[in-house]
Design an enzyme around this catalytic site. Structure first.
Site, short mmCIF file in Angstrom:
data_model
loop_
_atom_site.label_atom_id
_atom_site.label_comp_id
_atom_site.label_asym_id
_atom_site.label_seq_id
_atom_site.Cartn_x
_atom_site.Cartn_y
_atom_site.Cartn_z
CE1 TYR A 144 -4.31 -1.15 0.82
CE2 TYR A 144 -2.95 -3.04 1.92
CZ TYR A 144 -4.24 -2.45 1.30
OH TYR A 144 -5.39 -3.38 1.38
CE1 TYR B 268 -2.40 -6.52 3.93
CE2 TYR B 268 -3.15 -6.40 1.67
CZ TYR B 268 -3.36 -6.36 3.04
OH TYR B 268 -4.42 -5.55 3.44
NE ARG C 57 -7.04 -9.92 4.63
CZ ARG C 57 -8.05 -9.08 4.38
NH1 ARG C 57 -7.81 -7.82 4.29
NH2 ARG C 57 -9.29 -9.74 4.04
CG HIS D 134 -7.92 -7.04 0.12
ND1 HIS D 134 -6.99 -7.79 0.48
CD2 HIS D 134 -8.13 -6.06 0.80
CE1 HIS D 134 -6.30 -7.08 1.43
NE2 HIS D 134 -6.97 -6.08 1.52
CG HIS E 156 -9.70 -2.21 1.86
ND1 HIS E 156 -9.99 -2.42 3.13
CD2 HIS E 156 -8.63 -2.70 1.44
CE1 HIS E 156 -9.02 -3.33 3.49
NE2 HIS E 156 -7.94 -3.25 2.59
FE LIG Z 1 -6.34 -4.44 2.80
#
Ligand SMILES: [Fe+2]
Lengths: 239, 205
Positions: A105, A144, A154, A157, A159
């Site tokens: 991110y 990640y 995870r 995905h 959000h």
């Molecule tokens: Fe996330």
């Protein structure tokens, strides 16, 4: 229009889901106090064209240098926002955020070793059209690792934050991608107990919506709470 | 057996996660090159009423600050109207009545500047005391938590408020009432406890 239908809590994760460890100290102990809806619950913020321009829904380019684009598997994430009666929700704001194709991110608190992509910010927003449709152009995020158990991953995905027409419809969720084997192992996915409800979080590959020789497509429809069409003013309790 | 009603089921909630700021408060995430943030100005320059600040901290069940939470505010204007077609009437140009504030990553403090709302109509001809609706999301919060902030200098209105009156454990009402500190601007302190003995009252509506 009347009240929103009462929330079906069976669709949602409970506040306390011990396998998602962070929820343990961040979940209220007391039962939520059920409230009849008033004007502040039925209403919510209104957004317009000035809040989301066409460039804001193109994450491949909205953070890229001129002439360049984000690295990764190019996807169209699209769908329709409806209420529980199947009515489309027009002009509702959808905001998204996601990791880049490597699972990193662009956020000051993310220290994952995968590199940032200089051409990818990972955030966008759009308004649904008159029929409730929306579409983003982006890259498929990478999986990640995170610290839940010692080695937890995870699934890929995105959000999503959706407003709806009233604060009673406000929702934040995540969409996953059909066929991802990590979905079955994710403690956050499994905060939702109901299997059918979990399936509603998985975007379906839609070859009919691909952009040939450009981008693959995933469809993610969003359902917000429905609403009574006739207002009935409740009598006061005991009145 | 009966014919199924075929209502569509609501999409399940998922936690906003640790990086919610990237999507909803990009400046806090450190994103400099982004479209203008939404929700940074609740009242707008033309709003009537008293200009106030609200500040506080969110704590978890151990008492530690929740430093990655994000709070949304939804409120009426000084006349008790919401900026919405069903909000009770027109509002000042630029008044949206909605905003959001990230908690500080070091201290956990959050703050918003706004105007003090007026009383809002309720069922049966009653009135609600001035209040803000708040929605709290964060990593570890599986579905956004709804609560309300009432004003500490509105004792009479608070005592008659139909929602505060619904809280069976009278001592818990105080968790929703923010004390006022005079100053410029006047500041209301509203701390939120997600869990524990002083747990804030959260709502389902
Ligand atoms: Fe996330």
């Amino acid at each position: 229009m009347g009240d929103y239908y009462q929330r079906d809590w069976g669709q949602h994760p409970p506040a306390l889901s011990p396998d998602y460890k962070t929820s343990v100290a961040r979940s209220p102990n007391a039962a939520l106090l059920s409230l009849p809806q008033g004007v502040g619950e039925i209403t919510g913020p209104c957004f317009g064209a000035g809040d989301a321009g066409p460039e804001d829904r193109d994450l491949i380019h909205n953070h890229a240098r001129p002439g360049e684009s984000a690295i990764g598997e190019r996807i169209v994430l699209y769908g329709r926002v409806m209420d529980g009666d199947g009515r489309p929700l027009p002009r509702t704001l959808i905001e998204i955020w996601q990791a880049n194709a490597g699972g990193r991110y662009r956020h000051r608190n993310d220290g994952y070793l995968a590199p940032l992509d200089p051409n990818f910010g990972g955030t966008g927003r759009t308004l649904t059209d008159e029929a409730g449709h929306y579409a983003f152009h982006t890259v498929k995020p990478g999986a990640y690792p995170w610290r839940n158990w010692a080695n937890t991953w995870r699934p890929a995905h995105i959000h999503l934050s959706i407003f709806g027409a009233g604060f009673a419809q406000r929702l934040i969720t995540q969409c996953y991608f059909e066929g991802d084997p990590l979905i079955a192992h994710c403690p956050i996915v499994h905060t939702v107990a109901d299997e059918e409800a979990r399936a509603a979080l998985v975007a379906a590959l839609d070859l009919n919506a691909t952009i040939p020789f450009d981008s693959i497509a995933y469809r993610f429809d969003i359902v917000l709470r429905g609403r009574r069409s006739t207002p009935f003013e409740n009598r006061q309790e005991g009145a | 057996m009966a014919k199924p009603l075929n209502y569509l089921k609501e999409t399940p909630s998922q936690t906003a996660g640790p990086y919610v700021h990237l999507g909803l408060a990009a400046g806090a995430a450190g994103l400099t090159q982004a479209p203008a943030e939404l929700g940074t100005d609740i009242a707008g320059p033309k709003a009537q009423g008293e200009r106030i600040r609200i500040e506080g901290i969110v704590r978890d069940g151990t008492g530690a600050p929740v430093r990655d939470a994000l709070i949304e505010v939804w409120q009426a204007n000084a006349q008790g109207r919401y900026a919405h077609p069903e909000g009770g009437g027109p509002v000042e140009p630029g008044f949206r009545g909605w905003g959001r504030a990230p908690c500080d990553f070091e201290t956990g403090h959050w703050a918003v500047d706004t105007v003090k709302p007026g009383p809002v109509p309720w069922r049966g001809g009653m009135r609600q005391a001035p209040h803000l609706s708040l929605w709290i999301v964060a990593r570890g919060i599986n579905i956004g938590l709804s609560t309300r902030m009432y004003f500490g200098d509105e004792d009479a209105a608070n005592a008659a408020d139909p929602i505060l009156g619904m809280i069976e454990q009278a001592q818990r009402r105080a968790t929703l009432i923010a004390p006022r500190e005079d100053g410029s601007p006047p500041t209301y302190h509203f701390d939120i406890a997600l869990q524990g003995a002083d747990e804030t009252v959260f709502f389902d509506f």
